[in-house]
Design a protein around this motif. Structure first.
Motif, short mmCIF file in Angstrom:
data_model
loop_
_atom_site.label_atom_id
_atom_site.label_comp_id
_atom_site.label_asym_id
_atom_site.label_seq_id
_atom_site.Cartn_x
_atom_site.Cartn_y
_atom_site.Cartn_z
N PRO A 164 -0.49 10.73 6.94
CA PRO A 164 -1.76 11.15 6.33
C PRO A 164 -2.30 10.05 5.42
O PRO A 164 -1.56 9.20 4.94
CB PRO A 164 -1.36 12.39 5.53
CG PRO A 164 0.06 12.14 5.14
CD PRO A 164 0.66 11.38 6.30
N GLU A 165 -3.60 10.12 5.21
CA GLU A 165 -4.26 9.10 4.38
C GLU A 165 -3.82 9.26 2.92
O GLU A 165 -3.88 10.35 2.37
CB GLU A 165 -5.78 9.27 4.48
CG GLU A 165 -6.55 8.23 3.70
CD GLU A 165 -8.05 8.44 3.80
OE1 GLU A 165 -8.76 7.95 2.91
OE2 GLU A 165 -8.52 9.08 4.76
N VAL A 222 0.87 -1.17 0.00
CA VAL A 222 0.00 0.00 0.00
C VAL A 222 0.91 1.22 0.00
O VAL A 222 1.69 1.42 0.93
CB VAL A 222 -0.93 0.00 1.23
CG1 VAL A 222 -1.75 1.26 1.28
CG2 VAL A 222 -1.82 -1.23 1.21
N ASP A 223 0.82 1.99 -1.05
CA ASP A 223 1.67 3.17 -1.20
C ASP A 223 1.19 4.25 -0.24
O ASP A 223 0.00 4.54 -0.16
CB ASP A 223 1.59 3.67 -2.64
CG ASP A 223 2.61 4.73 -2.97
OD1 ASP A 223 3.08 5.41 -2.04
OD2 ASP A 223 2.94 4.87 -4.16
N PRO A 224 2.09 4.87 0.53
CA PRO A 224 1.66 5.90 1.48
C PRO A 224 1.27 7.22 0.81
O PRO A 224 0.69 8.08 1.47
CB PRO A 224 2.88 6.08 2.38
CG PRO A 224 4.03 5.59 1.60
CD PRO A 224 3.50 4.55 0.65
N ILE A 225 1.56 7.40 -0.48
CA ILE A 225 1.24 8.65 -1.17
C ILE A 225 -0.05 8.51 -1.98
O ILE A 225 -1.01 9.25 -1.78
CB ILE A 225 2.39 9.09 -2.10
CG1 ILE A 225 3.70 9.17 -1.33
CG2 ILE A 225 2.05 10.40 -2.79
CD1 ILE A 225 3.70 10.18 -0.21
N TYR A 280 -6.99 -3.57 1.93
CA TYR A 280 -6.07 -2.50 1.57
C TYR A 280 -6.66 -1.14 1.92
O TYR A 280 -5.94 -0.24 2.38
CB TYR A 280 -5.72 -2.55 0.09
CG TYR A 280 -5.00 -3.82 -0.32
CD1 TYR A 280 -4.13 -4.47 0.56
CD2 TYR A 280 -5.19 -4.37 -1.56
CE1 TYR A 280 -3.49 -5.63 0.20
CE2 TYR A 280 -4.54 -5.54 -1.93
CZ TYR A 280 -3.69 -6.17 -1.05
OH TYR A 280 -3.05 -7.31 -1.41
N LEU A 281 -7.96 -0.98 1.70
CA LEU A 281 -8.59 0.29 2.04
C LEU A 281 -8.58 0.52 3.55
O LEU A 281 -8.43 1.66 4.01
CB LEU A 281 -10.01 0.35 1.48
CG LEU A 281 -10.11 0.43 -0.04
CD1 LEU A 281 -11.56 0.36 -0.48
CD2 LEU A 281 -9.44 1.67 -0.58
#
Length: 150
Positions: free
Chosen positions: A99-100, A60-63, A90-91
Motif C-alpha cells: 500500500p501507498e 523511502v519508508d513503506p509506512i 521519492y514521491l
C-alpha cells in the motif's frame, strides 16, 4: 545646361561634389564590418563532474515518510536534506508501493512561503493520495504570539 551643374551664365559651380566622399566612407564602413570579429553566442560554463560514489539516498519508508521545510528553507525528507528533484523521485517511488505510504508534511512556521508553495505543487503533481499536514498547532501559537501587543 541644367546637366552641367553650374548656372546658365557660365560661372563656376561653387558647391562641393560629395559623391567621392560618400564612396570613400562606404568603402571604410565595409572594411570595418569585415574586420570586426564574429560574435559567438556561446556561454562558457564549468559544469560539475558526476561523483562516482554518490551518497546513498535516504530510504523511502513503506509506512510513513516525513517531508519538511526548515527555517532556512531547506527541504528535508525523513531528516535528510534533499533537493526538490529528489522529492519528485521519492514521491514517484512511494506512489508505486502497495500500500501507498503516508506522507506527512511539516513546514517550519518561518519558512518562506515560496518554498512551501513549490513543494506543495510537486506533491500535488505526484498524485499522492495519503497526505497530511503535521504540527498545525505550532502555527496557532505562532500567530497568537505575533498578534499579542508587547
Amino acid at each position: 545646361m541644367a546637366m552641367s551643374g553650374g548656372k546658365d551664365d557660365g560661372s563656376p559651380m561653387m558647391e562641393m561634389n560629395t559623391t567621392p566622399l560618400i564612396d570613400v566612407l562606404l568603402v571604410l564602413l565595409i572594411m570595418f564590418i569585415i574586420t570586426i570579429p564574429v560574435q559567438t553566442h556561446a556561454v562558457k560554463l564549468d559544469l560539475p563532474v558526476d561523483d562516482p560514489n554518490p551518497p546513498p539516498p535516504p530510504d523511502v519508508d513503506p509506512i510513513k515518510n516525513r517531508l519538511g521545510i526548515t527555517a532556512t528553507n531547506q527541504i528535508v525528507w525523513n531528516d535528510t536534506e534533499v533537493s526538490l528533484n529528489q522529492v519528485k523521485q521519492y514521491l514517484a517511488q512511494t506512489k508505486s508501493m502497495v500500500p501507498e505510504p503516508e506522507l506527512q508534511f511539516q513546514p517550519d512556521p518561518i519558512a518562506a512561503y515560496l518554498y512551501v508553495d513549490r513543494t506543495l505543487a510537486v506533491i500535488k503533481d505526484s498524485g499522492v493520495t495519503k497526505f497530511g499536514f503535521v504540527g498545525n498547532e505550532q502555527y496557532g501559537s505562532f500567530n497568537k504570539a505575533a498578534r499579542m501587543p508587547n
